[in-house]
Scaffold this motif. Structure first.
Motif, short mmCIF file in Angstrom:
data_model
loop_
_atom_site.label_atom_id
_atom_site.label_comp_id
_atom_site.label_asym_id
_atom_site.label_seq_id
_atom_site.Cartn_x
_atom_site.Cartn_y
_atom_site.Cartn_z
N GLU A 10 0.84 -1.21 0.00
CA GLU A 10 0.00 0.00 0.00
C GLU A 10 0.87 1.26 0.00
OE1 GLU A 10 -3.40 1.72 2.91
OE2 GLU A 10 -3.81 -0.25 1.97
N VAL A 11 0.62 2.12 -0.97
CA VAL A 11 1.29 3.41 -1.09
C VAL A 11 0.22 4.46 -1.34
CG1 VAL A 11 2.90 4.80 -2.44
CG2 VAL A 11 3.44 2.41 -1.97
N ASN A 12 0.11 5.44 -0.45
CA ASN A 12 -0.91 6.49 -0.58
C ASN A 12 -2.32 5.91 -0.75
OD1 ASN A 12 1.06 8.53 -0.41
ND2 ASN A 12 1.44 8.42 -2.62
N GLY A 13 -2.61 4.86 0.03
CA GLY A 13 -3.95 4.29 0.03
C GLY A 13 -4.24 3.31 -1.09
N GLN A 14 -3.25 3.01 -1.95
CA GLN A 14 -3.46 2.08 -3.05
C GLN A 14 -2.35 1.03 -3.08
OE1 GLN A 14 -3.70 4.67 -6.54
NE2 GLN A 14 -5.89 4.26 -6.64
N LYS A 15 -2.73 -0.21 -3.50
CA LYS A 15 -1.74 -1.26 -3.66
C LYS A 15 -0.91 -0.97 -4.92
CE LYS A 15 -2.85 -4.33 -0.37
NZ LYS A 15 -1.91 -4.93 0.59
N VAL A 16 0.40 -0.90 -4.74
CA VAL A 16 1.28 -0.47 -5.83
C VAL A 16 2.50 -1.40 -5.91
CG1 VAL A 16 2.82 1.39 -6.60
CG2 VAL A 16 0.58 1.95 -5.68
N ASN A 17 2.94 -1.67 -7.12
CA ASN A 17 4.22 -2.35 -7.33
C ASN A 17 5.33 -1.32 -7.16
OD1 ASN A 17 3.51 -5.08 -7.88
ND2 ASN A 17 2.82 -4.48 -9.92
N TYR A 18 5.64 -1.00 -5.91
CA TYR A 18 6.58 0.10 -5.65
C TYR A 18 7.99 -0.23 -6.13
CZ TYR A 18 9.26 -2.08 -1.91
OH TYR A 18 10.12 -2.90 -1.22
N PHE A 19 8.34 -1.53 -6.16
CA PHE A 19 9.72 -1.89 -6.51
C PHE A 19 10.05 -1.48 -7.95
CE2 PHE A 19 13.41 -4.84 -6.55
CZ PHE A 19 13.92 -4.57 -5.29
N SER A 20 9.10 -1.66 -8.86
CA SER A 20 9.33 -1.26 -10.25
C SER A 20 8.97 0.20 -10.49
CB SER A 20 8.55 -2.16 -11.21
OG SER A 20 7.16 -2.07 -10.97
N ARG A 21 7.88 0.65 -9.88
CA ARG A 21 7.37 1.99 -10.21
C ARG A 21 8.09 3.10 -9.46
NH1 ARG A 21 0.93 2.04 -10.06
NH2 ARG A 21 1.41 4.24 -10.39
N LEU A 22 8.38 2.89 -8.17
CA LEU A 22 8.97 3.96 -7.38
C LEU A 22 10.48 3.79 -7.17
CD1 LEU A 22 6.24 4.30 -4.58
CD2 LEU A 22 6.41 5.53 -6.75
N PHE A 23 10.92 2.57 -6.96
CA PHE A 23 12.33 2.33 -6.68
C PHE A 23 13.16 2.30 -7.96
CE2 PHE A 23 15.56 -1.17 -5.64
CZ PHE A 23 16.51 -0.26 -5.23
N LEU A 24 12.85 1.40 -8.87
CA LEU A 24 13.64 1.28 -10.10
C LEU A 24 13.17 2.22 -11.20
CD1 LEU A 24 13.99 -2.61 -10.26
CD2 LEU A 24 15.73 -0.96 -9.58
N ASN A 25 11.90 2.62 -11.17
CA ASN A 25 11.31 3.43 -12.24
C ASN A 25 11.55 2.77 -13.60
OD1 ASN A 25 11.99 5.87 -10.14
ND2 ASN A 25 10.15 6.27 -11.34
#
Length: 341
Positions: free
Chosen positions: A179-194
């Motif tokens: 969960e990121v900002n209230g939503q389930k997110v693939n943070y590893f690809s979207r936020l970390f690695l972009n």
């Protein structure tokens, strides 16, 4: 690829525990002996062999990790500061999103067939119990204590890991949504690695199954769906057994035969997921394909039957009979011996 092809060159671990408030970054690389090298190689191998793996590319103008490693030259002089920058970047994301679990970030420089690569393995902490001994006044007291920072064993599969080829900067990764900002997110690809991702082999296979089942529900009655679903599973099993991969056009032709309308509807459903029909699905892991090896049936009366696919395809072993009243009978034939478990 075999695990023995992985040659570890440099490795370092940074502690990513948001409860601490800052990342605990190491100033020195690990000196892995045979056991540690085998532990790291095992996790790299399991990551690369997973059918959950996605093939990705950096969004170069947005990715901090890309900027850190784009001009990277192997060697400890650049490896340690580059790894610390990557660790700081990941910790900043974790510190802003408390649902992302704490863990250790292992960064490993290695080679496979002389191709330089970089592994980013996030090993999330597990909570376990262990014993402890307290000595007072010449007496020992054994007790049990809870340990909150246990790493996953070599036999475990990591839920967040990436392997980057340093010659072309392509990425293979596995990840899990948090969960990121209230939503389930693939943070590893979207936020970390972009990076932009493509569907994994496991995800593609699941979509094909779902599309087939959706068409069957739309065009067949309940009794027909039962037979069609078994037929589809048999077709996919046969394709994997004979080809080692799945050709979507061939599978569609065998499942839907000469029913053009059903084939077209199936194709439409796949297009919604941007799946290229001409690309074969190539699952590598036995765990992904094991379920196609048996027909698992459950009746409305609670009876469960598991039929190996070889027996299901043999008319000498089993027969499904549709009765006049619409019920189904299952005839198991030529039984020489029965055991009870």
């Amino acid at each position: 690829m075999d695990k023995g092809d992985i040659r570890i060159k440099n490795a370092i671990v940074h502690i990513m525990d948001s409860a601490v408030g800052i990342p605990v970054l190491s100033d020195l690389a690990l000196s892995p002996g045979p056991d540690m090298a085998d532990f790291l190689a095992e996790h790299i191998y399991k990551t690369l062999a997973s059918d959950d793996i996605k093939k990705c590319r950096f969004i170069e103008e947005e990715s901090e990790v890309f900027k850190i490693i784009k001009d990277y030259k192997d060697g400890a002089a650049e490896f340690i500061p580059a790894s610390k920058s990557i660790g700081e970047h990941l910790y900043g994301i974790m510190n802003s999103n408390i649902d992302i679990p704490a863990g250790d970030l292992f960064i490993i420089e290695f080679e496979i067939n002389q191709i330089p690569q970089l592994a980013l393995l996030k090993m999330n902490f597990k909570e376990c119990y262990t014993h402890s001994t307290i000595s007072e006044g010449g007496e020992n007291t054994n007790t049990i204590m809870r340990h909150r920072s246990i790493l996953p064993g070599a036999g475990s599969r990591l839920s967040e890991a990436a392997v980057i080829r340093l010659d072309d900067l392509t990425i293979k990764l596995v990840e899990k949504k948090y969960e990121v900002n209230g939503q389930k997110v693939n943070y590893f690809s979207r936020l970390f690695l972009n990076c932009t991702t493509r569907l994994s082999q496991k995800a593609k296979l699941a979509i094909v199954e779902k599309a087939v089942e959706s068409v069957q529900k739309e065009f067949f009655n309940e009794s027909e769906q039962f037979e069609e679903k078994m037929k589809a599973k048999s077709v996919i099993h046969e394709e994997i057994a004979e080809q080692g991969s799945i050709s979507i056009p061939e599978v569609a032709a065998k499942i839907f035969e000469n029913k053009a309308e059903l084939k077209e509807k199936f194709k439409e459903k796949l297009e919604k997921y941007n799946i290229n029909e001409q690309e074969p699905i190539e699952p590598q892991n036995e765990a992904t394909t094991r379920k196609f090896g048996k027909q698992h049936l459950t009746t409305d009366t609670g009876i469960e039957i598991k039929i190996p696919m070889e027996q299901y395809n043999s008319t000498e072993s089993i027969e499904f009979i549709t009765n006049d009243d619409g019920t189904i009978s299952v005839l198991i034939k030529n039984i020489g011996h029965i055991t009870s478990k």
